[in-house]
Design a protein around this motif. Structure first.
Motif, PDB file in Angstrom:
ATOM      1  N   ILE A   4      61.876  62.774 -43.590  1.00 47.03           N
ATOM      2  CA  ILE A   4      61.856  64.122 -43.062  1.00 47.03           C
ATOM      3  C   ILE A   4      62.240  64.041 -41.510  1.00 47.03           C
ATOM      4  O   ILE A   4      62.480  63.100 -41.080  1.00 47.03           O
ATOM      5  N   PHE A   5      62.182  65.165 -40.856  1.00 39.68           N
ATOM      6  CA  PHE A   5      62.515  65.388 -39.480  1.00 39.68           C
ATOM      7  C   PHE A   5      61.546  66.429 -38.688  1.00 39.68           C
ATOM      8  O   PHE A   5      61.071  67.189 -39.486  1.00 39.68           O
ATOM      9  N   ALA A   6      61.718  66.506 -37.532  1.00 34.41           N
ATOM     10  CA  ALA A   6      61.044  67.682 -36.786  1.00 34.41           C
ATOM     11  C   ALA A   6      61.964  68.296 -35.887  1.00 34.41           C
ATOM     12  O   ALA A   6      62.772  67.524 -35.295  1.00 34.41           O
ATOM     13  N   TYR A  43      50.958  59.511 -42.522  1.00 31.61           N
ATOM     14  CA  TYR A  43      52.179  59.042 -42.956  1.00 31.61           C
ATOM     15  C   TYR A  43      52.751  58.319 -42.052  1.00 31.61           C
ATOM     16  O   TYR A  43      53.634  57.396 -42.316  1.00 31.61           O
ATOM     17  N   ILE A  44      52.979  58.869 -40.684  1.00 27.33           N
ATOM     18  CA  ILE A  44      53.702  58.314 -39.602  1.00 27.33           C
ATOM     19  C   ILE A  44      52.796  58.205 -38.591  1.00 27.33           C
ATOM     20  O   ILE A  44      52.183  59.124 -37.680  1.00 27.33           O
ATOM     21  N   PRO A  45      51.790  56.932 -38.434  1.00 31.49           N
ATOM     22  CA  PRO A  45      50.952  56.775 -37.516  1.00 31.49           C
ATOM     23  C   PRO A  45      51.237  57.314 -35.983  1.00 31.49           C
ATOM     24  O   PRO A  45      50.308  57.613 -35.236  1.00 31.49           O
ATOM     25  N   ALA A  46      52.412  56.800 -35.517  1.00 29.40           N
ATOM     26  CA  ALA A  46      52.754  57.331 -34.048  1.00 29.40           C
ATOM     27  C   ALA A  46      52.633  58.717 -33.885  1.00 29.40           C
ATOM     28  O   ALA A  46      52.619  58.994 -32.859  1.00 29.40           O
ATOM     29  N   ALA A  47      52.723  59.621 -34.766  1.00 26.82           N
ATOM     30  CA  ALA A  47      52.803  61.003 -34.649  1.00 26.82           C
ATOM     31  C   ALA A  47      51.498  61.472 -33.868  1.00 26.82           C
ATOM     32  O   ALA A  47      51.204  62.307 -33.396  1.00 26.82           O
ATOM     33  N   GLN A  48      50.446  60.723 -33.933  1.00 30.43           N
ATOM     34  CA  GLN A  48      49.009  61.123 -33.720  1.00 30.43           C
ATOM     35  C   GLN A  48      48.627  61.110 -32.063  1.00 30.43           C
ATOM     36  O   GLN A  48      47.886  61.655 -31.677  1.00 30.43           O
ATOM     37  N   ILE A  49      49.727  60.531 -31.339  1.00 31.53           N
ATOM     38  CA  ILE A  49      49.385  60.148 -30.124  1.00 31.53           C
ATOM     39  C   ILE A  49      49.073  61.427 -29.333  1.00 31.53           C
ATOM     40  O   ILE A  49      48.460  61.363 -28.584  1.00 31.53           O
ATOM     41  N   ARG A  58      59.446  62.302 -32.243  1.00 27.84           N
ATOM     42  CA  ARG A  58      60.380  62.975 -33.252  1.00 27.84           C
ATOM     43  C   ARG A  58      61.357  61.744 -33.867  1.00 27.84           C
ATOM     44  O   ARG A  58      61.812  61.616 -34.907  1.00 27.84           O
ATOM     45  N   LYS A  59      61.734  60.791 -32.801  1.00 29.61           N
ATOM     46  CA  LYS A  59      62.256  59.414 -33.365  1.00 29.61           C
ATOM     47  C   LYS A  59      61.782  58.763 -34.627  1.00 29.61           C
ATOM     48  O   LYS A  59      62.112  58.387 -35.537  1.00 29.61           O
ATOM     49  N   GLN A  60      60.142  58.647 -34.366  1.00 26.01           N
ATOM     50  CA  GLN A  60      59.603  57.990 -35.673  1.00 26.01           C
ATOM     51  C   GLN A  60      59.589  58.781 -36.764  1.00 26.01           C
ATOM     52  O   GLN A  60      59.685  58.244 -37.748  1.00 26.01           O
ATOM     53  N   ILE A  61      59.421  59.994 -36.756  1.00 30.99           N
ATOM     54  CA  ILE A  61      59.571  61.035 -37.861  1.00 30.99           C
ATOM     55  C   ILE A  61      60.982  60.884 -38.429  1.00 30.99           C
ATOM     56  O   ILE A  61      60.881  60.820 -39.564  1.00 30.99           O
ATOM     57  N   GLY A  62      61.960  61.089 -37.528  1.00 34.83           N
ATOM     58  CA  GLY A  62      63.191  60.894 -38.159  1.00 34.83           C
ATOM     59  C   GLY A  62      63.624  59.740 -38.778  1.00 34.83           C
ATOM     60  O   GLY A  62      64.668  59.698 -39.340  1.00 34.83           O
ATOM     61  N   SER A 118      49.855  69.492 -38.215  1.00 29.88           N
ATOM     62  CA  SER A 118      49.361  68.802 -37.090  1.00 29.88           C
ATOM     63  C   SER A 118      49.901  67.563 -37.071  1.00 29.88           C
ATOM     64  O   SER A 118      50.033  66.692 -38.388  1.00 29.88           O
ATOM     65  N   PRO A 119      50.059  67.015 -35.879  1.00 32.15           N
ATOM     66  CA  PRO A 119      50.655  65.566 -35.760  1.00 32.15           C
ATOM     67  C   PRO A 119      49.597  64.659 -36.130  1.00 32.15           C
ATOM     68  O   PRO A 119      49.842  63.550 -36.549  1.00 32.15           O
TER      69      PRO A 119
END
Length: 341
Positions: A147-149, A107-113, A139-143, A100-101
């Motif tokens: 890791i990547f999405a 780990y990557i706060p931006a993913a929650q949006i 995906r840019k923040q994850i990358g 889940s985002p």
């Protein structure tokens, strides 16, 4: 019938004993032939559409790669809790993980949006956002990490609240309630703004937490309420649609980069095609599950979503998270949701 000599008997016995091994030999040969064995973990029951489509995806990859790539699937938190498996993904001990985002947000706060409370009104706006500008931003923040999405997010569904003692009809009904939420800052923040007492519990422990009354209620899409058999330990389901949730199909960069380019393309296409099929599976499953769950004893309640959104506006929830995500990301979100206030 002529008598059987001892030598003939022993020869026959040897062939019979070798039979199972000979029958298994092709299977072992196929497994040994794989140049790349990749481990994919998730937290969902084996019967969930995610795992059904993942099995098809793995078979497609094996076929199209001519046996060079073998993707092994580990459902239902077999390799550890969400937070544990995320650590394994980051280190490369696990190659793929769907998460889940909102939990990824630890780990990557931006993913929650994408999980903002009472933001998306329907699936059309969800897919427009996650296949469009908002998804690209996340995906840019994850990358930017280890890791990547993959491009297509998988469907978790719109989430509903279940309880044991009373239905949730109005925001005030949540006051003081011990409610299980996944380990995510946004989830915890939202339900605190409703006056609830959210408790972070990994999904593998949710059933027992409800059964033993460690928590009074929980929230999940109908597909997970059903496949996780949570209806056995809950009485009421309030159709809040309080957030949409999905699963980013995450990969370890170093692990994936070891695949030759042609195999990367095979894996990429198979995973993203499976995501599109899984999205529709979950939508159809949720549409058909209400009557099934009612037959299993779960009592459903309709709610006024506007009242819940108004409460979040009043509490400053949206204003607070706008500051956390930043104006650029928030503008991307509201491009698809409209003004959240």
């Amino acid at each position: 019938m002529p008598p059987i000599s001892r030598r003939s008997f022993l020869q026959a016995l040897g062939v019979a004993a070798a039979g199972p091994a000979l029958a298994l030999a092709p299977r072992f040969a196929r497994a040994a032939a794989a140049e790349f064995t990749l481990r994919y973990a998730n937290n969902l029951p084996a019967s969930h559409p995610t795992n059904v489509r993942a099995k098809e995806m793995a078979a497609r990859v094996r076929s199209e790669s001519k046996g060079r790539v073998d993707i092994q699937i580990f459902p239902n938190n077999q390799l550890g809790s969400d937070t544990d498996t995320l650590s394994q993904l980051r280190s490369g001990a696990v190659d793929f993980f769907t998460l889940s985002p909102l939990i990824l947000g630890t780990y990557i706060p931006a993913a929650q949006i994408s999980g903002m409370g009472f933001a998306f009104k329907d699936y059309e706006s969800v897919w427009a956002a996650l296949d469009g500008g908002l998804g690209a931003h996340v995906r840019k923040q994850i990358g930017a990490t280890s890791i990547f999405a993959f491009d297509k997010i998988w469907n978790g569904g719109f989430r509903q609240i279940t309880t044991a003692e009373k239905p949730i009809v109005q925001p005030k009904d949540l006051q003081g309630m011990k409610l299980r939420v996944p380990p995510s800052p946004l989830w915890t923040s939202m339900f605190k703004d409703f006056g609830a007492s959210p408790a972070s519990v990994n999904f593998a422990e949710v059933y027992s937490a409800l059964q033993t009354h460690v928590v009074e209620g929980q929230e999940n899409p109908l597909s997970i309420i059903y496949t996780g058999k949570l209806y056995e330990v809950q009485k009421y389901c309030s159709l809040t649609n309080h957030m949409w949730d999905g699963f980013w199909f995450l990969g370890n960069k170093d692990s994936f980069s070891r695949l030759p380019a042609d195999l990367q393309t095979i894996v990429q296409n198979a995973i993203d095609d499976a995501a599109l099929k899984q999205r529709q599976d979950v939508i159809q499953m949720d549409q058909n599950l209400r009557s099934k769950l009612e037959g299993d004893g779960l009592k459903f309640t309709e709610v006024d979503q506007a009242a819940f959104r108004k409460q979040l506006q009043k509490s400053g929830f949206y204003a607070d998270w706008q500051k956390r995500f930043g104006r650029e990301a928030w503008a991307l979100l509201e491009r698809y949701t409209g003004n959240l206030g």
